[in-house]
Design an enzyme around this catalytic site. Structure first.
Site, mmCIF file in Angstrom:
data_model
loop_
_atom_site.group_PDB
_atom_site.id
_atom_site.type_symbol
_atom_site.label_atom_id
_atom_site.label_comp_id
_atom_site.label_asym_id
_atom_site.label_seq_id
_atom_site.Cartn_x
_atom_site.Cartn_y
_atom_site.Cartn_z
ATOM 1 N N ASN A 143 -11.340 -5.337 -21.466
ATOM 2 C CA ASN A 143 -10.386 -4.868 -22.460
ATOM 3 C C ASN A 143 -9.234 -5.858 -22.481
ATOM 4 O O ASN A 143 -8.425 -5.894 -21.557
ATOM 5 C CB ASN A 143 -9.900 -3.458 -22.068
ATOM 6 C CG ASN A 143 -8.839 -2.938 -23.000
ATOM 7 O OD1 ASN A 143 -8.541 -3.546 -24.029
ATOM 8 N ND2 ASN A 143 -8.239 -1.806 -22.641
ATOM 9 N N LYS A 188 -6.757 -5.998 -24.463
ATOM 10 C CA LYS A 188 -5.476 -5.386 -24.865
ATOM 11 C C LYS A 188 -4.749 -6.291 -25.870
ATOM 12 O O LYS A 188 -5.409 -6.976 -26.653
ATOM 13 C CB LYS A 188 -4.631 -5.075 -23.620
ATOM 14 C CG LYS A 188 -5.429 -4.239 -22.591
ATOM 15 C CD LYS A 188 -4.610 -3.706 -21.466
ATOM 16 C CE LYS A 188 -5.498 -2.933 -20.495
ATOM 17 N NZ LYS A 188 -4.764 -2.310 -19.412
ATOM 18 N N HIS A 202 -7.819 5.380 -24.400
ATOM 19 C CA HIS A 202 -7.204 4.605 -23.324
ATOM 20 C C HIS A 202 -5.823 5.185 -22.993
ATOM 21 O O HIS A 202 -5.091 5.619 -23.886
ATOM 22 C CB HIS A 202 -7.081 3.134 -23.733
ATOM 23 C CG HIS A 202 -6.775 2.261 -22.567
ATOM 24 N ND1 HIS A 202 -5.508 2.152 -22.042
ATOM 25 C CD2 HIS A 202 -7.583 1.495 -21.790
ATOM 26 C CE1 HIS A 202 -5.550 1.343 -20.988
ATOM 27 N NE2 HIS A 202 -6.797 0.927 -20.818
ATOM 28 N N GLU A 256 -3.123 3.863 -22.409
ATOM 29 C CA GLU A 256 -2.004 3.237 -23.133
ATOM 30 C C GLU A 256 -1.886 3.810 -24.543
ATOM 31 O O GLU A 256 -0.782 3.931 -25.080
ATOM 32 C CB GLU A 256 -2.182 1.706 -23.136
ATOM 33 C CG GLU A 256 -1.932 1.144 -21.744
ATOM 34 C CD GLU A 256 -2.745 -0.085 -21.382
ATOM 35 O OE1 GLU A 256 -3.282 -0.760 -22.275
ATOM 36 O OE2 GLU A 256 -2.860 -0.363 -20.163
ATOM 37 N N GLU A 308 -10.243 5.911 -15.625
ATOM 38 C CA GLU A 308 -9.188 4.935 -15.323
ATOM 39 C C GLU A 308 -7.950 5.680 -14.836
ATOM 40 O O GLU A 308 -7.145 6.152 -15.649
ATOM 41 C CB GLU A 308 -8.836 4.130 -16.575
ATOM 42 C CG GLU A 308 -9.983 3.332 -17.143
ATOM 43 C CD GLU A 308 -9.478 2.170 -18.006
ATOM 44 O OE1 GLU A 308 -9.774 1.032 -17.662
ATOM 45 O OE2 GLU A 308 -8.763 2.420 -18.987
ATOM 46 N N GLY A 353 -3.168 -2.023 -14.101
ATOM 47 C CA GLY A 353 -2.186 -3.112 -14.161
ATOM 48 C C GLY A 353 -1.201 -3.110 -13.009
ATOM 49 O O GLY A 353 -0.212 -3.831 -13.035
ATOM 50 N N SER A 379 -7.259 -2.231 -12.003
ATOM 51 C CA SER A 379 -7.086 -3.323 -11.040
ATOM 52 C C SER A 379 -8.384 -3.773 -10.367
ATOM 53 O O SER A 379 -8.383 -4.103 -9.178
ATOM 54 C CB SER A 379 -6.027 -2.946 -9.988
ATOM 55 O OG SER A 379 -4.783 -2.737 -10.617
HETATM 56 P P1 13P Z 1 -6.309 -3.605 -15.276
HETATM 57 O O1 13P Z 1 -7.688 -4.099 -14.871
HETATM 58 O O2 13P Z 1 -5.397 -4.704 -15.727
HETATM 59 O O3 13P Z 1 -5.715 -2.726 -14.220
HETATM 60 O O4 13P Z 1 -6.508 -2.691 -16.569
HETATM 61 C C1 13P Z 1 -7.496 -1.713 -16.564
HETATM 62 C C2 13P Z 1 -7.617 -1.188 -17.953
HETATM 63 O O5 13P Z 1 -6.705 -0.570 -18.469
HETATM 64 C C3 13P Z 1 -8.847 -1.475 -18.686
HETATM 65 O O6 13P Z 1 -8.923 -0.725 -19.848
#
Ligand code: 13P
Length: 252
Positions: A9, A11, A94, A96, A166, A172, A212
């Site tokens: 992803n 983003k 997601h 976010e 997740e 992140g 992560s």
């Molecule tokens: P990270 O791997 O940067 O922690 O992000 C995970 C994520 O949100 C994938 O959709």
């Protein structure tokens, strides 16, 4: 047999040239036959990405989609638009999107139903926040997130669903769920699917872990029985790291 999957992803990262460069590096990955690889670049680059990967098994997927077919929804993108450029899978839910764009379970259910009814595949994302885990409510919260959304979906549609657990506290942050924490949650999720539907569905659905994931921890997480792969954020922006993570999910 359940599919093993590693999805990146991207983003809101990478301009056009960076997107093309990263895809060209990923195209060199040839020998992974038992892992499905997906990437989710930003909207403006989906068609270019799809065209670049025409002869490649890597699938280009969308990070989001709107729940209506068309109309006066400024700034939104429809299923039909995505289908017209060859995209047939999208992320939905997601954390976010939930946190920064106020996407509620009701909205996510509408997106999920609309996508599945229109022959789209979805990667449905969910997971608890740090406060939920600290108060030991993580199983309860995940069950509510699922009950309000994908558990309301027709049984026949489950062949088009991938789940992605997740935990928000691991996204992140550099903090990963331990392989044991991932496994116990994935097993719980699979049991929830079995209890609402049946074992044929729960055994077939791929459940990805996200949060992560890095080359250094991917293997031990993917080795767990109920973890079928990963949804990778930061590490998927490096071709070298993403390839190592994909290789970590291959048993060949
Ligand atoms: P990270 O791997 O940067 O922690 O992000 C995970 C994520 O949100 C994938 O959709």
């Amino acid at each position: 047999m359940r599919k093993k999957i590693v999805a990146g992803n991207w983003k809101m990262n990478n301009d056009l040239n960076q997107t093309i460069d990263l895809i060209n590096e990923l195209k060199e990955l040839k020998n992974i036959k038992d892992v499905s690889v997906m990437i989710a670049p930003a909207y403006p680059f989906l068609k270019t990405s799809h065209d670049l990967l025409e002869d490649s098994p890597i699938e280009v997927v969308s990070q989001n989609v709107h729940q209506k077919s068309n109309g006066a929804y400024t700034g939104e993108v429809s299923i039909e638009m995505l289908q017209s450029i060859g995209v047939s899978t999208t992320l939905i839910g997601h954390s976010e999107r939930r946190a920064y764009f106020n996407e509620s379970d009701d909205v996510l259910l509408a997106k999920t139903e609309f996508a599945l009814d229109n022959n789209f595949n979805i990667i449905f994302c969910f997971g608890e926040e740090l406060s939920d885990r600290k108060s030991k409510k993580h199983f309860e919260i995940v069950k509510i997130q699922l009950d309000n959304t994908v558990m309301k979906i027709k049984k026949e549609s489950w062949k088009n669903i991938i789940l992605a657990y997740e935990p928000v506290w691991a996204i992140g942050t550099g903090e990963t769920a331990s392989p044991e924490q991932a496994q116990e949650m994935h097993e719980f999720i699979r049991n929830c699917v079995e209890n609402t539907f049946d074992k044929s569905i729960s055994e077939e659905v791929s459940i990805l872990y996200g949060g992560s994931v890095k080359p250094s921890n991917a293997n031990e997480i993917f080795n767990k029985k109920d973890v079928d792969g990963g949804l990778i954020g930061g590490a998927s922006l490096s071709a070298k790291d993403f390839k190592l993570i994909i290789e970590a999910n291959s048993s060949l």
